[in-house]
Write an enzyme that holds these catalytic residues in place. Structure first.
Site, mmCIF file in Angstrom:
data_model
loop_
_atom_site.group_PDB
_atom_site.id
_atom_site.type_symbol
_atom_site.label_atom_id
_atom_site.label_comp_id
_atom_site.label_asym_id
_atom_site.label_seq_id
_atom_site.Cartn_x
_atom_site.Cartn_y
_atom_site.Cartn_z
ATOM 1 N N ARG A 209 0.852 -1.201 0.000
ATOM 2 C CA ARG A 209 0.000 0.000 0.000
ATOM 3 C C ARG A 209 0.882 1.244 0.000
ATOM 4 O O ARG A 209 0.585 2.241 -0.654
ATOM 5 C CB ARG A 209 -0.931 -0.020 1.209
ATOM 6 C CG ARG A 209 -1.996 -1.109 1.109
ATOM 7 C CD ARG A 209 -3.109 -0.921 2.120
ATOM 8 N NE ARG A 209 -2.797 -1.462 3.418
ATOM 9 C CZ ARG A 209 -3.379 -2.532 3.957
ATOM 10 N NH1 ARG A 209 -4.305 -3.194 3.295
ATOM 11 N NH2 ARG A 209 -3.067 -2.944 5.153
ATOM 12 N N PHE A 225 -11.609 -4.842 -5.549
ATOM 13 C CA PHE A 225 -11.567 -5.739 -4.377
ATOM 14 C C PHE A 225 -10.945 -4.955 -3.201
ATOM 15 O O PHE A 225 -9.976 -5.391 -2.587
ATOM 16 C CB PHE A 225 -10.738 -7.004 -4.672
ATOM 17 C CG PHE A 225 -11.150 -7.753 -5.905
ATOM 18 C CD1 PHE A 225 -12.148 -8.721 -5.840
ATOM 19 C CD2 PHE A 225 -10.563 -7.498 -7.145
ATOM 20 C CE1 PHE A 225 -12.532 -9.428 -6.978
ATOM 21 C CE2 PHE A 225 -10.941 -8.196 -8.282
ATOM 22 C CZ PHE A 225 -11.922 -9.164 -8.204
ATOM 23 N N ASP A 247 -16.010 -3.075 -4.067
ATOM 24 C CA ASP A 247 -16.020 -4.365 -3.372
ATOM 25 C C ASP A 247 -17.444 -4.914 -3.404
ATOM 26 O O ASP A 247 -18.418 -4.153 -3.421
ATOM 27 C CB ASP A 247 -15.550 -4.211 -1.916
ATOM 28 C CG ASP A 247 -15.060 -5.532 -1.314
ATOM 29 O OD1 ASP A 247 -13.828 -5.700 -1.192
ATOM 30 O OD2 ASP A 247 -15.909 -6.380 -0.972
ATOM 31 N N ASP A 294 -6.768 -6.856 -6.096
ATOM 32 C CA ASP A 294 -6.366 -7.656 -4.932
ATOM 33 C C ASP A 294 -7.523 -8.562 -4.514
ATOM 34 O O ASP A 294 -8.135 -8.373 -3.457
ATOM 35 C CB ASP A 294 -5.955 -6.720 -3.778
ATOM 36 C CG ASP A 294 -5.397 -7.505 -2.585
ATOM 37 O OD1 ASP A 294 -4.977 -8.654 -2.770
ATOM 38 O OD2 ASP A 294 -5.390 -6.946 -1.463
ATOM 39 N N CYS A 334 -3.419 -14.003 -3.487
ATOM 40 C CA CYS A 334 -3.084 -14.452 -2.130
ATOM 41 C C CYS A 334 -3.431 -15.933 -1.960
ATOM 42 O O CYS A 334 -3.563 -16.417 -0.848
ATOM 43 C CB CYS A 334 -3.773 -13.593 -1.072
ATOM 44 S SG CYS A 334 -5.560 -13.607 -1.183
HETATM 45 C C1 LIG Z 1 -7.910 -9.795 -0.167
HETATM 46 S S1 LIG Z 1 -9.298 -8.801 0.181
HETATM 47 C C2 LIG Z 1 -8.753 -7.222 -0.322
HETATM 48 C C3 LIG Z 1 -7.880 -6.518 0.698
HETATM 49 C C4 LIG Z 1 -7.620 -5.066 0.399
HETATM 50 N N1 LIG Z 1 -6.921 -4.869 -0.827
HETATM 51 C C5 LIG Z 1 -6.850 -4.375 1.519
HETATM 52 O O1 LIG Z 1 -5.800 -3.780 1.237
HETATM 53 O O2 LIG Z 1 -7.294 -4.454 2.671
HETATM 54 C C6 LIG Z 1 -10.426 -9.278 -1.058
HETATM 55 C C7 LIG Z 1 -11.743 -8.514 -1.084
HETATM 56 O O3 LIG Z 1 -12.463 -8.919 -2.257
HETATM 57 C C8 LIG Z 1 -13.857 -8.860 -1.985
HETATM 58 N N2 LIG Z 1 -14.521 -9.648 -3.036
HETATM 59 C C9 LIG Z 1 -14.646 -11.000 -3.131
HETATM 60 N N3 LIG Z 1 -15.222 -11.330 -4.298
HETATM 61 C C10 LIG Z 1 -15.488 -10.168 -4.955
HETATM 62 C C11 LIG Z 1 -16.069 -9.860 -6.219
HETATM 63 N N4 LIG Z 1 -16.476 -10.813 -7.051
HETATM 64 N N5 LIG Z 1 -16.176 -8.558 -6.563
HETATM 65 C C12 LIG Z 1 -15.767 -7.586 -5.726
HETATM 66 N N6 LIG Z 1 -15.198 -7.820 -4.516
HETATM 67 C C13 LIG Z 1 -15.059 -9.103 -4.148
HETATM 68 C C14 LIG Z 1 -13.984 -9.329 -0.571
HETATM 69 O O4 LIG Z 1 -15.172 -8.818 0.005
HETATM 70 C C15 LIG Z 1 -12.701 -8.733 0.067
HETATM 71 O O5 LIG Z 1 -13.003 -7.508 0.668
#
Ligand SMILES: C[S@@+](CC[C@H](N)C(=O)[O-])C[C@H]1O[C@@H](n2cnc3c(N)ncnc32)[C@H](O)[C@@H]1O
Length: 390
Positions: A209, A225, A247, A294, A334
């Site tokens: 970040r 995401f 998200d 992400d 991840c």
């Molecule tokens: C690994 S986390 C992201 C972490 C973020 N980049 C951070 O720095 O805190 C993945 C995110 O993707 C979201 N997510 C999962 N499937 C998704 C989709 N199809 N479209 C959008 N968001 C999604 C989840 O709700 C989650 O918040």
């Protein structure tokens, strides 16, 4: 050493010692003969067919990984409270002088196999430590392990079991609120330790970040995401023209909006959007020249790798198609099951289909407080590429 152990024995099949001699911390079901007579999660002494002790671990008959090893020794051992205290103290000592800990009051204190302590995750948020007991082995040791965090001086200890719906509560103290404020790279972030993902947020992207911030000035940013908007905050702090956080989770976007307001007030050039990124990336709302991808771990097991690879390819392809010339893409995986090499191949394939000139600018991974046990390559779960798209 051929002696009688205090712990039940787990016998390896002939010829199955190699991984163990290489100190790999997992034993798969195919490598053992007969299930030991013990409880789920109990400590077992692992022996070869010559009856020699090789290591100790937590036994699980429910899992494909029947034993998670935490001590490689031929000696007869007693794992008392002092043993576990020393293990956690070692993890703490390693981190005491890490630069990441000066950048933030939120950091990972114990990283499971990365700290030779399978089944235990502990993240620090100021005076609070949020602990995840991920296996029956660590659940059986709950009080012993949690006492160590008290001894280390934490005021609040909050516990989450592996089964997300089972046990979530303060074990020590009670801050009186499930939402706490943390600081990262000079930014404030709200963390919901009860309902939030993992221990509340994704501390593993802290360094990435910060790097993103250095690319943000004057750019139109899509944080796909986004979760609670960590990358978005860094982009805004560093002069981004506009930032969109997208998200699928409404709660995540509410939190992202709250985090932006907390740091930059109501006039920030930010919009939180609740949408499925697979759709959003096909109908963007702006001409982006900095995109973060992400996603969650698409491949939770080996069988899911092929489908996951298609998912990663799809989002990367859409990002490469839409990004303005001269833009940058920060792309991550991840998934433990997607290796660095495979991830690079997937992104290569998306780049090739998009038919654009793309440079690899940085190759990213997890930060120093999420270390990789050298004998456990699977621990290197976070992979990232920063790409320049002509
Ligand atoms: C690994 S986390 C992201 C972490 C973020 N980049 C951070 O720095 O805190 C993945 C995110 O993707 C979201 N997510 C999962 N499937 C998704 C989709 N199809 N479209 C959008 N968001 C999604 C989840 O709700 C989650 O918040």
């Amino acid at each position: 050493m051929n002696v009688t152990s205090t712990y039940p024995d787990l016998f390896l099949k002939p010829g199955r010692e190699k991984a163990l001699i290489n100190r790999h911390p997992w034993i798969f079901s195919g490598a053992v003969n007969v299930a030991p007579n013990c409880r789920e999660g109990e400590i077992v002494a692992v022996r070869n067919m010559k009856n020699e002790v090789l290591a100790y671990g937590f036994y699980s008959r429910k899992s494909q990984i029947v034993c998670r090893l935490f001590e490689f020794t031929e000696k007869l051992m007693i794992f008392d409270d002092a043993y576990w205290k020393q293990k956690i103290q070692n993890a703490y000592n390693y981190r005491k002088n890490l630069p990441s800990i000066n950048q933030s009051n939120a950091w990972r204190l114990v990283h499971a196999e990365g700290d030779f302590l399978p089944g235990l995750i502990a993240d620090v948020y100021g005076e609070t430590v949020v602990v995840q007991l991920l296996t029956e082995g660590t659940i059986l040791l709950k009080d012993t392990l949690l006492n160590v965090f008290t001894d280390l001086g934490f005021r609040y200890v909050y516990v989450k079991d592996a089964d997300e719906n089972k046990d979530r509560s303060y074990w020590l103290g009670n801050i009186g609120d499930k939402v706490i404020e943390m600081e990262e790279n000079g930014l404030k972030m709200l963390v919901n330790i009860e309902e939030g993902q993992k221990t509340g947020t994704f501390l593993d992207q802290r360094d990435n970040r910060q790097l993103l911030g250095t690319y943000a000035k004057g750019r139109s940013v899509l944080n796909a995401f986004s979760y609670s908007g960590g990358f978005s905050l860094h982009a805004l702090k560093n002069g981004a023209k506009i930032v969109h956080s997208v998200d699928i989770s409404k709660r995540a976007i509410e939190l992202a909006n709250e985090n932006v307001e907390l740091n930059f007030g109501q006039t920030a050039k930010h919009q939180g959007i609740v949408a499925d990124c697979f759709d959003y990336l096909r109908q963007p709302r702006s001409n982006y020249d900095l995109i973060i991808l992400d996603p969650p771990a698409f491949a939770k097991n080996l069988a899911a790798v092929e489908r996951a690879a298609r998912g990663y390819k799809d989002i990367n392809l859409q990002a490469f198609k839409m990004i303005q010339p001269g833009g940058f893409v920060f792309t991550f995986s991840c998934s433990q099951k997607i290796t660095t090499d495979l991830f690079r191949k997937i992104v290569f394939s998306a780049a090739s289909d998009a038919n654009r000139n793309i440079r690899i600018v940085h190759q990213l991974t997890q930060p120093a407080d999420h270390p990789v046990n050298i004998y456990h390559p699977e621990g290197e779960y976070l992979k990232g590429l920063v790409l320049h798209v002509e």
